[in-house]
Design an enzyme around this catalytic site. Structure first.
Site, mmCIF file in Angstrom:
data_model
loop_
_atom_site.group_PDB
_atom_site.id
_atom_site.type_symbol
_atom_site.label_atom_id
_atom_site.label_comp_id
_atom_site.label_asym_id
_atom_site.label_seq_id
_atom_site.Cartn_x
_atom_site.Cartn_y
_atom_site.Cartn_z
ATOM 1 N N TYR A 1 -30.515 51.249 28.869
ATOM 2 C CA TYR A 1 -31.162 51.488 27.567
ATOM 3 C C TYR A 1 -32.666 51.681 27.763
ATOM 4 C CZ TYR A 1 -32.681 50.768 22.725
ATOM 5 O OH TYR A 1 -33.258 50.922 21.492
ATOM 6 N N SER B 1 -39.023 52.745 21.933
ATOM 7 C CA SER B 1 -38.763 51.321 21.718
ATOM 8 C C SER B 1 -39.760 50.516 22.551
ATOM 9 C CB SER B 1 -37.345 51.002 22.210
ATOM 10 O OG SER B 1 -37.090 49.623 22.226
HETATM 11 N N1 LIG Z 1 -33.417 48.185 15.562
HETATM 12 C C1 LIG Z 1 -34.225 47.951 16.570
HETATM 13 O O1 LIG Z 1 -34.558 46.795 16.876
HETATM 14 C C2 LIG Z 1 -34.789 49.085 17.367
HETATM 15 C C3 LIG Z 1 -35.845 48.818 18.231
HETATM 16 C C4 LIG Z 1 -36.361 49.856 18.985
HETATM 17 C C5 LIG Z 1 -35.846 51.128 18.877
HETATM 18 N N2 LIG Z 1 -34.800 51.353 18.046
HETATM 19 C C6 LIG Z 1 -34.269 52.721 17.981
HETATM 20 O O2 LIG Z 1 -34.204 53.109 16.636
HETATM 21 C C7 LIG Z 1 -33.237 54.135 16.498
HETATM 22 C C8 LIG Z 1 -32.360 53.852 15.282
HETATM 23 O O3 LIG Z 1 -31.561 52.712 15.540
HETATM 24 P P1 LIG Z 1 -31.263 51.597 14.454
HETATM 25 O O4 LIG Z 1 -31.936 50.372 14.891
HETATM 26 O O5 LIG Z 1 -31.498 52.132 13.096
HETATM 27 O O6 LIG Z 1 -29.699 51.362 14.731
HETATM 28 P P2 LIG Z 1 -28.400 51.706 13.872
HETATM 29 O O7 LIG Z 1 -28.450 51.036 12.551
HETATM 30 O O8 LIG Z 1 -27.252 51.408 14.779
HETATM 31 O O9 LIG Z 1 -28.513 53.260 13.640
HETATM 32 C C9 LIG Z 1 -28.233 54.203 14.652
HETATM 33 C C10 LIG Z 1 -28.106 55.569 14.017
HETATM 34 O O10 LIG Z 1 -27.867 56.519 15.062
HETATM 35 C C11 LIG Z 1 -26.761 57.309 14.682
HETATM 36 N N3 LIG Z 1 -26.032 57.795 15.840
HETATM 37 C C12 LIG Z 1 -25.529 57.103 16.890
HETATM 38 N N4 LIG Z 1 -24.871 57.930 17.725
HETATM 39 C C13 LIG Z 1 -24.953 59.169 17.168
HETATM 40 C C14 LIG Z 1 -24.469 60.451 17.536
HETATM 41 N N5 LIG Z 1 -23.749 60.653 18.649
HETATM 42 N N6 LIG Z 1 -24.747 61.498 16.738
HETATM 43 C C15 LIG Z 1 -25.464 61.321 15.607
HETATM 44 N N7 LIG Z 1 -25.955 60.145 15.210
HETATM 45 C C16 LIG Z 1 -25.693 59.095 15.980
HETATM 46 C C17 LIG Z 1 -25.891 56.412 13.815
HETATM 47 O O11 LIG Z 1 -25.125 57.210 12.931
HETATM 48 P P3 LIG Z 1 -23.527 57.479 13.034
HETATM 49 O O12 LIG Z 1 -22.922 56.303 13.755
HETATM 50 O O13 LIG Z 1 -23.122 57.588 11.596
HETATM 51 O O14 LIG Z 1 -23.426 58.772 13.767
HETATM 52 C C18 LIG Z 1 -26.944 55.633 13.045
HETATM 53 O O15 LIG Z 1 -27.335 56.351 11.909
HETATM 54 C C19 LIG Z 1 -32.497 54.193 17.819
HETATM 55 O O16 LIG Z 1 -32.995 55.257 18.588
HETATM 56 C C20 LIG Z 1 -32.841 52.873 18.466
HETATM 57 O O17 LIG Z 1 -32.754 52.929 19.865
HETATM 58 C C21 LIG Z 1 -34.273 50.365 17.272
#
Ligand SMILES: NC(=O)c1ccc[n+]([C@@H]2O[C@H](COP(=O)([O-])OP(=O)(O)OC[C@H]3O[C@@H](n4cnc5c(N)ncnc54)[C@H](OP(=O)(O)O)[C@@H]3O)[C@@H](O)[C@H]2O)c1
Length: 247
Positions: free
Chosen positions: A155, A142
């Protein structure tokens, strides 16, 4: 259809929403076979159906904080498709709050999902990729892996750890012909901010996302860019932000 994505077997953790779902859809549209992992089985089952069912997509209910489940995920991918070409360690959790609020349970959750989940993904896939003498491990960090923000301390620490782990991995896997990529997104419109329980932090982050966040396909294209390069090109890090994002 790009030949260096088509027919690759790609395991995506966190495929039930946001960035993981978008990457799975995009890679599938480019001919990849995708193995979808998350806890919300109904979501990944529906996505696998959308992407063409058994021959092209498989849903495996997985909690990445459980090493045995992550190993099973990779084992099922290999049993079904014969190999794993790409492991996208994307599952993550963001629960912002100032340290003084002592939300220690949330610190533990983020460490378990964001750091241990990535390590378990590496542990599950590395022996298979060493045997194959090919493979690509993509870990999602990130902007928070480059900067430390008030109320985002834990985080940010987990995302710094993802970068440290990935750089160490990169330097160790040369004998096995493996590629490693860190992808560090800025604000992208997903469910990520919805897990924040501290009201001030939630309000600030949600407001920020509403004003600057970009669409998840920005991430999907970055993943595809790293994968589609010729095998002797190793894209080690991609950092991208919304054009409007200052931080
Ligand atoms: N969106 C942003 O602005 C942003 C920016 C920088 C980095 N990121 C990173 O991108 C990645 C994806 O996040 P996102 O933005 O797509 O958020 P999101 O929509 O909340 O998706 C998070 C995903 O992680 C899964 N997850 C959470 N806990 C889990 C567990 N214990 N076991 C298996 N799966 C799990 C969730 O699936 P279930 O709940 O169904 O298990 C969901 O599919 C993360 O690593 C986040 O830190 C996001």
């Amino acid at each position: 259809m790009n030949s260096n994505i088509a027919n690759k077997v790609v395991v995506v953790t966190g495929a039930s929403s946001g960035l993981g779902e978008s990457a799975a859809r995009h890679l599938s549209s480019r001919g990849a076979k995708v193995v979808l992992a998350a806890r919300r089985k109904d979501r990944i089952d529906a996505l696998a159906g959308d992407l063409g069912g058994e021959r092209m997509a498989l849903a495996v209910e997985t909690d990445v904080t459980d090493r045995g489940q992550v190993q099973r995920l990779v084992d099922v991918a290999v049993e079904t498709f014969g190999r794993v070409d790409v492991m996208l360690n994307n599952a993550g959790l963001m629960q912002q709050s100032p340290l003084e609020k002592l939300k220690v349970g949330e610190w533990d959750n983020m460490i378990d999902v964001n750091i241990k989940g990535v390590l378990y993904g590496i542990a599950a896939v590395l022996p298979q990729m060493q045997r194959q003498k090919s493979g690509h491990i993509i870990n999602v960090s990130s902007v928070a892996g480059h900067k430390v923000t008030p109320a985002g301390v834990v985080y940010c620490a987990t995302k710094h750890a993802v970068r440290a782990i990935s750089e160490g991995l990169r330097s160790e896997v040369k004998p096995y012909n493996l590629r490693t990529t860190i992808i560090s997104p800025g604000a992208v419109d997903t469910e990520l901010p919805s897990h924040i329980t501290d009201p001030e932090s939630a309000g600030a982050i949600q407001g920020y996302y509403q004003s600057v966040a970009i669409r998840p396909d920005s991430f999907a294209r970055a993943v595809a860019f790293a994968i589609e390069q010729p095998e002797d090109v190793d894209i080690n890090e991609i950092l991208f932000r919304p054009t409007q994002q200052e931080l």
